[in-house]
Structure formats: C-alpha cells, structure tokens
Design a protein around this motif. Structure first.
Motif, PDB file in Angstrom:
ATOM      1  N   TRP A  34       0.833  -1.293   0.021  1.00  0.00           N
ATOM      2  CA  TRP A  34       0.073  -0.070   0.176  1.00  0.00           C
ATOM      3  C   TRP A  34       0.762   1.237  -0.094  1.00  0.00           C
ATOM      4  N   ARG A  35       0.306   2.383  -0.382  1.00  0.00           N
ATOM      5  CA  ARG A  35       1.003   3.427  -0.329  1.00  0.00           C
ATOM      6  C   ARG A  35       1.786   3.763   0.918  1.00  0.00           C
ATOM      7  N   VAL A  40      -2.540  -1.482   5.795  1.00  0.00           N
ATOM      8  CA  VAL A  40      -3.815  -1.485   5.546  1.00  0.00           C
ATOM      9  C   VAL A  40      -4.406  -0.451   4.688  1.00  0.00           C
ATOM     10  N   ALA A  41      -5.206  -0.514   3.574  1.00  0.00           N
ATOM     11  CA  ALA A  41      -5.803   0.348   2.903  1.00  0.00           C
ATOM     12  C   ALA A  41      -7.431   0.514   3.330  1.00  0.00           C
ATOM     13  N   VAL A  42      -7.734   1.886   3.369  1.00  0.00           N
ATOM     14  CA  VAL A  42      -9.066   2.068   4.078  1.00  0.00           C
ATOM     15  C   VAL A  42      -9.944   3.043   3.278  1.00  0.00           C
ATOM     16  N   LYS A 204      -2.550  -7.605   5.441  1.00  0.00           N
ATOM     17  CA  LYS A 204      -2.294  -6.369   4.670  1.00  0.00           C
ATOM     18  C   LYS A 204      -3.516  -6.235   3.590  1.00  0.00           C
ATOM     19  N   GLY A 205      -4.734  -6.232   4.235  1.00  0.00           N
ATOM     20  CA  GLY A 205      -5.996  -6.026   3.322  1.00  0.00           C
ATOM     21  C   GLY A 205      -6.361  -4.821   3.369  1.00  0.00           C
ATOM     22  N   TYR A 253      -4.055   1.958  -7.419  1.00  0.00           N
ATOM     23  CA  TYR A 253      -2.769   1.557  -6.680  1.00  0.00           C
ATOM     24  C   TYR A 253      -2.356  -0.162  -6.729  1.00  0.00           C
ATOM     25  N   ILE A 254      -3.359  -0.808  -6.719  1.00  0.00           N
ATOM     26  CA  ILE A 254      -3.345  -2.164  -6.695  1.00  0.00           C
ATOM     27  C   ILE A 254      -2.734  -2.592  -8.259  1.00  0.00           C
TER      28      ILE A 254
END
Ligand SMILES: [Zn+2]
Length: 440
Positions: A34-35, A40-42, A204-205, A253-254
C-alpha cells in the motif's frame, strides 16, 4: 549485507512471479503493498448523496486530509437530480465522484441492453458534468452485481457489500466487498470501524466502508457523525498503519503495483537513473506507487529528483538495510537517485511522514538574509530552526501545522556574527539539515 539484500530482492521477484502478476523489479527495489508501505488500505464510500455527506462528512475528511468516494445515481427519480455544483466542489478537493447507476434499480433481473444503459449513461453523465477526474468505479444499487462483461466495458471496479476485508490482490475487481455501516449494519461506532481496519493488518488487506445517512439527514442506516469523526481521528493517529484513500485510487494503486516495471538505465558514481513504467492506460492509471531502493554501499544518504524537480523522499530502515523511499506515477519520466553526503536525514523506525525536501538556501553565502524553500508531501507539524556552529539555537523561523506543498522562510541574520549556521527542518519524524554561510 549486500549479498543478503540481493537474495531478498530475488525472493521478492520469485514470490511476485508466482502470483501471476507482471511486476518486474531491478535488484534492490521493493514496491509497497500500500502507499507509503502502510499495512492497511481504508476507503470510506458514501451512497445516494445524502445531505450530511456534503454538510458534515466532506469537511471532516478535508480536515483530516483524507479523500472519500461519493457514489451517486445520475437519474432524477431516486433522490432527485444530482447537485453537480456540490459534486464538483468535492471533486476539486480530491474526493472521488463515481457511479451508482442511473435509476438505482436492482440490475440482476435486467436484460443486457438495460444494464448497459445504467452503466454507460451514468458514467457519461458524471464525466459530462465533473471535470478533473474520470468516473472509473461503480457501486451496484442494493449491492447486487451487474453482468461482469458489461461492467468491464466502463469500469475498473465494482462495489458489493458482503462484509469482508478485501485481500490485497482481489480475486474479482467487479465484486469488491464492503461493510454496511450505521444502524442497519454491524459497523456503527468508531470502535467498530477500527476493529474492521485492525483485522486487516496481518493480511495487509483493504477495509471498505459503505455509508448512507449521517445523523438525522434522512439517509438510510445513519451513522452518528461523532462516531465517524472519532474513527477518522484514530486513523490519523495511526497513520503509519492505515492508508485512507478513495475506492478508485486504491484500485489504481493495486493494479499499478502489480503491473509496474522498475529498471535502472544508468548507474554512475553517485547517480542512478531509474525508469518506472507500466503498460496500463495512463489516462486512468495516474496514481503514484511507493517504491524503495536499498542505498548503494558507501552512500550515507540520497536525494531523489524527476524531470529536474526535487521529489519528496524518506530514508527507511528495513531488514537491517537503509532504503530511500519515494512515490512515483508510472510513465512520467526518468527518476534520478543521487548520493548525498551533507544532509542530516535521519529516520527513526516506523517513521511515516515523507522527508520534506529542504532546498539549498539562496543566496549562500549570504548577508544579511537568505531564503529557505521546502516542500511537504503531506500536511503536518513543522518546525524550522537555525542553529550556530556550536549547536546553539539562534532563531525559530517557523513552527506549526502546514499544508502539503511548497513553503519558504527568510532567515535574517542582522545581529549575528559571520560563520557557519545550520537550518534544521523537522516534519513529523523526519529531520533535515542544511548548512549556510553568513559572510559579513
Ligand atoms: Zn443506493
């Protein structure tokens, strides 16, 4: 140390190779899941344009420097015609305006041409009214997925609401899960929001929240604004773990992370030229990915530039090696990593704020005043102070919270003696020092 690092990158190459992605990295490089290499991305997504999304949520997100997604139906039957002025204002502030169909009808029973209409016309209408961004994602009305082959003609992702954390590599971008929030869902309090986000740390979801009403605005399944605000406060306080971004930007991003190719085209004494490219459509995929490279042996530090402009970076310690880390949009020109000896860039473990770029002061040598320029990748608390050669503080030039972007300050040395002075910039955990010479 060098050898083990090489093995480490080789391992990464092998691992990414196994997952079927086309990511190719030169030895010594890593790309963040992730950035900012967060855990975690939210994403907070809001449906149906309920009034407090504009009156309360957007100001709250702006305050925290977070972006949200507004999924809006474009027809006039469901909630009335979209308020394009308010939506454009939100878009100008960095929020995502995305599709929630035209008529807000369950598409499962619809024939293909009607589904096509719902998906195509809503996107076209948003893009006709909203400038500065493309409409690339869709939230299915009632969380009932439309036909995948039609979706793929117009969108890079679709949102459902099955109440699970999205894996870092989603199995199906047209079925991205979310958590229904508010009194009809299981995510109601700030504690609930944070429990969801924390549950994604290990894998890392990606935690996606689906909100409608806020307080008493009449929207479905309202969330209390104080709970929403408290959840944002917690995410801000743990910014080293949680990355809050729009639904569309996380998808970008993904896909970019998995498609990126990093190659070194020239390695000379003190300077490395890097190409960061992908084969994705640059009209849509224009979001930065976070990259780090292990510092070459003997380099005390480094700076980063692209097309002649300084790029914000930070030095990071990971697996007993020192990395230079920065963001880069693929396909936007060569990046140059340069050896740096003079700066006092230090990193404490877990630091998250990108090192600000403190440029050389001008003029230098100077008498009696000189100007310092610096840029911040993110908003944050900054102090800018001047010390003499013995380390004694002589002036505070700046102290306080500053927005991201370019800033400057003037150092007036009228009453001081000739000699070497140091300007020290602190932003979050990052520290940078520049040497200045006062000659009277
Ligand atoms: Zn809806």
């Amino acid at each position: 140390m060098k050898k083990s690092l090489f093995h480490h990158s080789l391992m990464l190459l092998l691992l990414t190779g196994c997952t079927g992605h086309s990511q190719t990295l030169a030895p010594g490089y890593e790309v963040g899941v992730w950035r900012g290499f967060r855990s975690v991305a939210v994403s907070y997504t809001f449906d149906d344009a309920c009034s407090n999304q504009f009156a309360l949520a957007i100001p709250m997100f702006n305050e925290h420097d977070f972006n949200l997604t507004l999924f809006t139906a474009t027809g006039t039957d469901w909630i009335g015609p979209p308020n394009w002025t308010r939506l454009q204002e939100a878009a100008d502030q960095g929020h995502e305006i995305a599709s929630h169909s035209v008529t807000h009808t369950n598409m499962s029973g619809m024939n293909d041409s009607l589904q096509n209409f719902e998906l195509e016309a809503s996107k076209a209408d948003i893009e006709a009214h909203i400038t500065g961004q493309k409409c690339v994602t869709h939230a299915y009305p009632f969380c009932v997925a439309a036909k995948k082959s039609i979706m793929e003609k117009y969108y890079i992702a679709g949102r459902i609401c099955s109440g699970t954390i999205v894996p870092r590599n989603p199995a199906d971008f047209m079925n991205i899960s979310s958590f229904v929030c508010g009194d009809q869902g299981s995510t109601r309090t700030a504690k609930d929001f944070m429990a969801r986000a924390r549950s994604a740390i290990k894998s890392k979801g990606w935690a996606v929240y689906l909100l409608h009403g806020i307080d008493n605005d009449g929207g479905w399944s309202p969330v209390a604004s104080e709970e929403l605000r408290a959840s944002l406060d917690s995410l801000s306080a743990n910014a080293d773990l949680f990355w809050v971004e729009t639904f569309g930007n996380v998808v970008r991003y993904i896909k970019e992370r998995n498609a990126v190719s990093i190659a070194e085209t020239s390695v000379q004494d003190g300077s490395i030229t890097v190409q960061v490219t992908d084969e994705l459509d640059n009209e849509i995929y224009n979001y930065p990915v976070t990259i780090r490279r292990v510092l070459p042996e003997g380099w005390p530090s480094a700076t980063v530039s692209r097309n002649g402009l300084a790029v914000p970076f930070r030095m990071v310690e990971s697996n007993a090696a020192l990395f230079v880390e920065f963001d880069a949009v693929p396909d936007c020109g060569d990046i140059v990593i340069s050896r740096s000896d003079e700066t006092g860039v230090r990193t404490r473990r877990g630091a998250t704020a990108f090192t600000p770029v403190l440029s050389r002061n001008y003029p230098n040598p100077f008498n009696p005043s000189t100007t310092l320029h610096f840029s911040l990748a993110a908003a944050g608390n900054v102090t800018l102070k001047v010390f003499d050669a013995l380390g004694k503080e002589v002036q505070t030039l700046m102290r306080g919270r500053l927005p991201a972007g370019a800033h400057s300050a003037v150092f007036h040395a009228g009453g001081l003696e000739s000699g070497v002075y140091f300007c020290r910039l602190e932003a979050g955990d990052a520290v940078q020092v520049r040497k200045m010479l006062l000659l009277k």
